[in-house]
Scaffold this motif. Sequence first.
Motif, PDB file in Angstrom:
ATOM      1  N   TYR A  23       0.837  -1.217   0.000  1.00  0.00           N
ATOM      2  CA  TYR A  23       0.000   0.000   0.000  1.00  0.00           C
ATOM      3  C   TYR A  23       0.862   1.254   0.000  1.00  0.00           C
ATOM      4  O   TYR A  23       0.559   2.236  -0.673  1.00  0.00           O
TER       5      TYR A  23
ATOM      6  N   ASN B   1       2.264   1.663  -3.447  1.00  0.00           N
ATOM      7  CA  ASN B   1       1.183   2.113  -4.354  1.00  0.00           C
ATOM      8  C   ASN B   1       0.911   3.599  -4.187  1.00  0.00           C
ATOM      9  O   ASN B   1       0.707   4.326  -5.164  1.00  0.00           O
ATOM     10  N   GLU B   2       0.891   4.020  -2.924  1.00  0.00           N
ATOM     11  CA  GLU B   2       0.546   5.421  -2.646  1.00  0.00           C
ATOM     12  C   GLU B   2       1.662   6.365  -3.113  1.00  0.00           C
ATOM     13  O   GLU B   2       1.389   7.440  -3.640  1.00  0.00           O
TER      14      GLU B   2
ATOM     15  N   ARG C 233       1.411   6.636  -6.752  1.00  0.00           N
ATOM     16  CA  ARG C 233       0.243   7.448  -7.152  1.00  0.00           C
ATOM     17  C   ARG C 233       0.622   8.933  -7.118  1.00  0.00           C
ATOM     18  O   ARG C 233       0.425   9.650  -8.098  1.00  0.00           O
TER      19      ARG C 233
ATOM     20  N   TRP D  19      -5.538   2.088   0.011  1.00  0.00           N
ATOM     21  CA  TRP D  19      -5.377   0.940  -0.890  1.00  0.00           C
ATOM     22  C   TRP D  19      -5.971  -0.346  -0.329  1.00  0.00           C
ATOM     23  O   TRP D  19      -6.021  -1.348  -1.035  1.00  0.00           O
TER      24      TRP D  19
ATOM     25  N   SER E 273      -8.808  -1.917  -2.310  1.00  0.00           N
ATOM     26  CA  SER E 273      -9.032  -1.042  -3.463  1.00  0.00           C
ATOM     27  C   SER E 273      -8.327  -1.608  -4.691  1.00  0.00           C
ATOM     28  O   SER E 273      -7.141  -1.918  -4.639  1.00  0.00           O
TER      29      SER E 273
ATOM     30  N   ARG F 154      -7.622  -0.657  -8.661  1.00  0.00           N
ATOM     31  CA  ARG F 154      -7.779   0.420  -9.627  1.00  0.00           C
ATOM     32  C   ARG F 154      -7.625  -0.107 -11.037  1.00  0.00           C
ATOM     33  O   ARG F 154      -7.107  -1.202 -11.249  1.00  0.00           O
TER      34      ARG F 154
ATOM     35  N   TYR G  16      -5.033   4.414 -12.758  1.00  0.00           N
ATOM     36  CA  TYR G  16      -3.794   4.294 -11.984  1.00  0.00           C
ATOM     37  C   TYR G  16      -2.741   3.651 -12.885  1.00  0.00           C
ATOM     38  O   TYR G  16      -2.779   2.439 -13.128  1.00  0.00           O
TER      39      TYR G  16
END
Length: 506
Positions: free
Chosen positions: A363, A366-367, A370, A434, A437, A439, A443
């Motif tokens: 996560y 991923n963040e 992003r 995340w 989640s 996407r 994304y």
Amino acid sequence: MLSSTVILIGALFVVIFGLQKGIKHVQRRKQAKKLGCEPPLRVKTGFYGIPAFIQLTKAAKERRWVEFIESRYQEFGNTFIQTFIGKDGISTIEPQNLKHLLGIQFEDFGLGTRHREFFPLLGDGIFTLDGAGWSHARALLRPQFTRDQVADLDLMDGHVNRMIGLIPKDGSIFDIQRLFFLLTIDSATHFLFGESVGAMEGDNVLGNATVGGAQGFADAFNKAQEWVTFRSMALDFYWMINPKEFREATRRVHEVVDHYVHRAIANKNAEKQESGSERYVFAEALARENSDPKFLRDSMLNILLAGRDTTASLLSSTFWFLARHPNVWEKLRHIIVEEFGDVEHPKGQITHTRLKDLPYLRYVLNEVLRLLPPVPLNFRVANKDTSLPVGGGPNGKSPIFIHKGQPVLYSVYAMHRRKDLYGPDAEIFRPERWENSKRGWDYLPFNGGARICLGQQYALTEASYTIVKLLQRFQVIEDGDPWMKKPVIQSNLTMAHGDGVNIRLY
Ligand code: HEM
């Protein structure tokens, strides 16, 4: 008499050219109508788009062009058209358009002028080729990435330990980004070429700009990349940008890579490879498929370019955020120490599978990807007259017509920050978003469709391993630039922190 004939012929050419353009225009309007297309909002960019181009280059010089481009989307919406030095380009951050651009209508679009702009440095490789050449390059490279060796953590270990050894232990402030760039050039050349360039070896790496030949190679590679970025920005005038500094940097890079090419060819059939007792070497595996030196140089450089700065960027941004979010650092560290122990009491080997079983680590990555995607801006060029599904008309819901040769620019940086897609806290770093989640085309840190990043797993494994080792070793992180609320984004082909990532680790 002669001059009036010349004038007459000239005028005739102008008329024929004008007529041809007019006919094409009418044909395209008809086709657009048939497809239900409506024009997107046209943004005024001044005479020939020159003032807007100057504005953009100024923003790039001031290291804020990624934000500048995002501000255009905030001002004009998710899809619009604008002219830059005489060329009409579509800008879009609509997931549906990107799904068509990169996926469903992949055949309609190509890399445009990338090949000719990057050619002096990268030659013919996966990153520069389109069509059959690209398919061939991708088919050859793909098997190399599905092998277990891609997650060769033993190889990584030595480099990460060396990097940790360079971190000041007295809690003084240091730039961790600089170390990540050294780490990834060492590990990438080791993995790809079979032998590390050794940029972290030598004294005083943190303060010393010229650590032997290895640092010279890294510097030349960085310089050459800066120049190919300028060549890309100059669009049709790319050929005007070919200074001595660029040629010299390219020559130096090729010289070093050629040394490894010859090594790979010499080693490719060595018995040790057959016995499987030696470590897998990407370049040698490739040399067994095709041992043409030019092919090998181009392939190795293309992958080095694709893989080195991107992973360093991801790691640097991760520590940029961790230094500013102590709660995330604490939570992540707790999870890592639970699973793997700390440096004094390690619990078992860190394996690829165990790394993949740490959802919170994923996560966090991923963040970071992003909010600060290592490839924030990209574009494609239409190979033929075609359309994209949304962005036209007053409400932006109609398809838009794209004519042959027209560039379509997209900023995943801007798309990843859309509040209608990610919620009102889209600008906030919150890895918990995340949980549960999934996407889709909204994304795209690794791009999407047929040209999706080949090194995704390699990069995530390398980054995860490095983070685990660092968090096992250090308990506390502190921000060295507490007044800096926003990063200074410097973006050539990939993004980096313009003023470094200055932190303390205890
Ligand atoms: C966090 C790290 C990484 C990110 C964010 C990333 C992102 C991307 C993106 C956005 C593209 C598409 C570029 C384009 O089509 O215009 C790409 C392509 C590619 N990446 Fe990565 N990448 C990363 C790491 C790596 C690594 C470590 C390798 C290899 C060792 C690699 C190999 C490639 C290759 C070969 C392509 C070209 C694929 C093609 O055109 O078919 N990448 N990457």
